[in-house]
Design a protein around this motif. Structure first.
Motif, PDB file in Angstrom:
ATOM      1  N   LYS A  77      -6.809   1.618   0.620  1.00  0.00           N
ATOM      2  CA  LYS A  77      -5.655   0.793   0.260  1.00  0.00           C
ATOM      3  C   LYS A  77      -4.380   1.627   0.224  1.00  0.00           C
ATOM      4  O   LYS A  77      -3.315   1.171   0.669  1.00  0.00           O
ATOM      5  CB  LYS A  77      -5.891   0.151  -1.112  1.00  0.00           C
ATOM      6  CG  LYS A  77      -6.944  -0.945  -1.111  1.00  0.00           C
ATOM      7  CD  LYS A  77      -7.146  -1.510  -2.508  1.00  0.00           C
ATOM      8  CE  LYS A  77      -8.208  -2.597  -2.509  1.00  0.00           C
ATOM      9  NZ  LYS A  77      -8.456  -3.117  -3.886  1.00  0.00           N
ATOM     10  N   PHE A  78      -4.484   2.854  -0.279  1.00  0.00           N
ATOM     11  CA  PHE A  78      -3.317   3.742  -0.338  1.00  0.00           C
ATOM     12  C   PHE A  78      -2.809   4.056   1.072  1.00  0.00           C
ATOM     13  O   PHE A  78      -1.602   4.004   1.334  1.00  0.00           O
ATOM     14  CB  PHE A  78      -3.688   5.044  -1.056  1.00  0.00           C
ATOM     15  CG  PHE A  78      -2.623   6.104  -0.974  1.00  0.00           C
ATOM     16  CD1 PHE A  78      -1.496   6.027  -1.774  1.00  0.00           C
ATOM     17  CD2 PHE A  78      -2.753   7.172  -0.091  1.00  0.00           C
ATOM     18  CE1 PHE A  78      -0.504   7.004  -1.691  1.00  0.00           C
ATOM     19  CE2 PHE A  78      -1.771   8.159  -0.009  1.00  0.00           C
ATOM     20  CZ  PHE A  78      -0.643   8.059  -0.809  1.00  0.00           C
ATOM     21  N   GLU A  80      -3.273   2.293   3.800  1.00  0.00           N
ATOM     22  CA  GLU A  80      -2.725   1.071   4.389  1.00  0.00           C
ATOM     23  C   GLU A  80      -1.310   0.816   3.874  1.00  0.00           C
ATOM     24  O   GLU A  80      -0.433   0.389   4.626  1.00  0.00           O
ATOM     25  CB  GLU A  80      -3.632  -0.115   4.075  1.00  0.00           C
ATOM     26  CG  GLU A  80      -4.941  -0.089   4.850  1.00  0.00           C
ATOM     27  CD  GLU A  80      -5.896  -1.188   4.427  1.00  0.00           C
ATOM     28  OE1 GLU A  80      -5.599  -1.872   3.415  1.00  0.00           O
ATOM     29  OE2 GLU A  80      -6.944  -1.351   5.094  1.00  0.00           O
ATOM     30  N   GLN A  81      -1.081   1.094   2.598  1.00  0.00           N
ATOM     31  CA  GLN A  81       0.251   0.930   2.020  1.00  0.00           C
ATOM     32  C   GLN A  81       1.235   1.911   2.638  1.00  0.00           C
ATOM     33  O   GLN A  81       2.389   1.566   2.929  1.00  0.00           O
ATOM     34  CB  GLN A  81       0.189   1.142   0.497  1.00  0.00           C
ATOM     35  CG  GLN A  81       1.513   0.930  -0.221  1.00  0.00           C
ATOM     36  CD  GLN A  81       1.988  -0.508  -0.142  1.00  0.00           C
ATOM     37  OE1 GLN A  81       1.177  -1.421  -0.131  1.00  0.00           O
ATOM     38  NE2 GLN A  81       3.297  -0.712  -0.095  1.00  0.00           N
ATOM     39  N   GLU A  82       0.754   3.144   2.861  1.00  0.00           N
ATOM     40  CA  GLU A  82       1.597   4.157   3.504  1.00  0.00           C
ATOM     41  C   GLU A  82       1.997   3.708   4.911  1.00  0.00           C
ATOM     42  O   GLU A  82       3.136   3.912   5.344  1.00  0.00           O
ATOM     43  CB  GLU A  82       0.840   5.483   3.584  1.00  0.00           C
ATOM     44  CG  GLU A  82       0.620   6.158   2.241  1.00  0.00           C
ATOM     45  CD  GLU A  82       1.822   6.956   1.791  1.00  0.00           C
ATOM     46  OE1 GLU A  82       2.062   8.034   2.355  1.00  0.00           O
ATOM     47  OE2 GLU A  82       2.534   6.486   0.882  1.00  0.00           O
ATOM     48  N   LYS A  83       1.056   3.116   5.630  1.00  0.00           N
ATOM     49  CA  LYS A  83       1.349   2.636   6.987  1.00  0.00           C
ATOM     50  C   LYS A  83       2.401   1.539   6.953  1.00  0.00           C
ATOM     51  O   LYS A  83       3.327   1.515   7.765  1.00  0.00           O
ATOM     52  CB  LYS A  83       0.069   2.109   7.644  1.00  0.00           C
ATOM     53  CG  LYS A  83      -0.925   3.185   8.022  1.00  0.00           C
ATOM     54  CD  LYS A  83      -2.172   2.563   8.644  1.00  0.00           C
ATOM     55  CE  LYS A  83      -3.211   3.610   8.965  1.00  0.00           C
ATOM     56  NZ  LYS A  83      -4.448   3.030   9.553  1.00  0.00           N
ATOM     57  N   GLU A  84       2.248   0.611   6.009  1.00  0.00           N
ATOM     58  CA  GLU A  84       3.188  -0.501   5.900  1.00  0.00           C
ATOM     59  C   GLU A  84       4.593  -0.008   5.587  1.00  0.00           C
ATOM     60  O   GLU A  84       5.579  -0.576   6.049  1.00  0.00           O
ATOM     61  CB  GLU A  84       2.723  -1.478   4.822  1.00  0.00           C
ATOM     62  CG  GLU A  84       1.467  -2.265   5.205  1.00  0.00           C
ATOM     63  CD  GLU A  84       1.009  -3.172   4.086  1.00  0.00           C
ATOM     64  OE1 GLU A  84       1.707  -3.242   3.045  1.00  0.00           O
ATOM     65  OE2 GLU A  84      -0.054  -3.812   4.234  1.00  0.00           O
ATOM     66  N   GLU A  85       4.695   1.048   4.817  1.00  0.00           N
ATOM     67  CA  GLU A  85       5.995   1.589   4.424  1.00  0.00           C
ATOM     68  C   GLU A  85       6.537   2.594   5.434  1.00  0.00           C
ATOM     69  O   GLU A  85       7.609   3.155   5.248  1.00  0.00           O
ATOM     70  CB  GLU A  85       5.886   2.249   3.043  1.00  0.00           C
ATOM     71  CG  GLU A  85       5.546   1.259   1.936  1.00  0.00           C
ATOM     72  CD  GLU A  85       5.346   1.928   0.588  1.00  0.00           C
ATOM     73  OE1 GLU A  85       5.469   3.170   0.524  1.00  0.00           O
ATOM     74  OE2 GLU A  85       5.084   1.217  -0.391  1.00  0.00           O
ATOM     75  N   TYR A  88       3.230   6.889   6.897  1.00  0.00           N
ATOM     76  CA  TYR A  88       1.916   7.429   7.250  1.00  0.00           C
ATOM     77  C   TYR A  88       1.954   8.235   8.540  1.00  0.00           C
ATOM     78  O   TYR A  88       2.445   7.790   9.564  1.00  0.00           O
ATOM     79  CB  TYR A  88       0.919   6.281   7.399  1.00  0.00           C
ATOM     80  CG  TYR A  88      -0.473   6.710   7.797  1.00  0.00           C
ATOM     81  CD1 TYR A  88      -1.314   7.294   6.880  1.00  0.00           C
ATOM     82  CD2 TYR A  88      -0.930   6.509   9.099  1.00  0.00           C
ATOM     83  CE1 TYR A  88      -2.599   7.668   7.234  1.00  0.00           C
ATOM     84  CE2 TYR A  88      -2.211   6.884   9.455  1.00  0.00           C
ATOM     85  CZ  TYR A  88      -3.041   7.463   8.511  1.00  0.00           C
ATOM     86  OH  TYR A  88      -4.299   7.838   8.873  1.00  0.00           O
TER      87      TYR A  88
END
Length: 208
Positions: A77-78, A80-85, A88
């Motif tokens: 989840k962490f 995936e959040q990095e990718k969205e922001e 990543y």
């Protein structure tokens, strides 16, 4: 053939080694590498659980698997959040004699129908084991559901006694890939030193 008990002990030891490595990588904030090791180790523990008859041991294994799965899910989840922001960047450092890094575990998540070309830079695809590893990577590309049509290989030429082995080995791989509709383009350079793999994506911009 090894006795079931011995095989189970071996799997348990391998799982323990992988999960110990996962925890070390996790503590060093190397989350993507940690996630790979967690997933591989959990799979091994599940196999051990299937062959365990003792109820107390089964309960202990279930709890360990649950704890590791929870941590792996948190890391996932962490990331995936990095990718969205847009924060990543994936860089995996594989140390000498490290385990748990199969081609599938490293690349499968990126090999979808949008990938059409692959660029590989590796100065050392010369010896038998190096050619074999390259062949295994190509086999993975063939087996996946991606639409890879071209593989670009940039490597260095063996100017010694292994030149014939290198050229004939690469030609065999090239011919084999052509049978699957994939073109292998080979170039040689004496100035490359690092290894790198890049994937190209085909994006259909046509409008209905």
């Amino acid at each position: 053939m090894a006795a079931p008990g011995l095989a189970q002990q071996s799997d348990g030891a391998a799982a323990s080694t992988l999960l110990k490595r996962a925890v070390e990588l996790d503590a060093s904030s190397r989350y993507q590498e940690a996630l790979v090791c967690y997933q591989e180790g959990i799979d091994m523990l599940l196999q051990v659980l299937k062959g365990t008859k003792d109820n107390a041991k089964r309960c202990h294994l279930r709890q360990k698997i649950s704890d590791y799965m929870d941590r792996a899910e948190d890391i996932k989840k962490f990331l995936e959040q990095e990718k969205e922001e847009g924060k990543y960047h994936k860089q995996i450092k594989i140390e000498e004699n490290a385990t748990g890094f199969s081609y599938e575990s490293l690349f499968q998540q990126y090999l979808n129908a949008a990938v059409t070309e692959v660029w590989i830079e590796d100065p050392y695809i010369r010896n038998t084991h190096q050619l074999y590893n390259f062949l295994r990577f190509c086999e993975m590309l063939v087996k996946q559901t991606s639409k890879v049509k071209t593989i670009h290989l940039l490597t260095s030429m063996d100017e010694g006694s292994g030149k014939v082995q290198q050229t004939s080995g690469l030609e065999e791989i090239k011919e084999s890939l052509s049978e699957h509709g994939i073109e292998l383009q080979i170039e040689f350079s004496s100035s490359i030193h690092d290894r790198e793999i890049s994937l190209s994506l085909y994006i259909d911009t046509a409008q209905d």
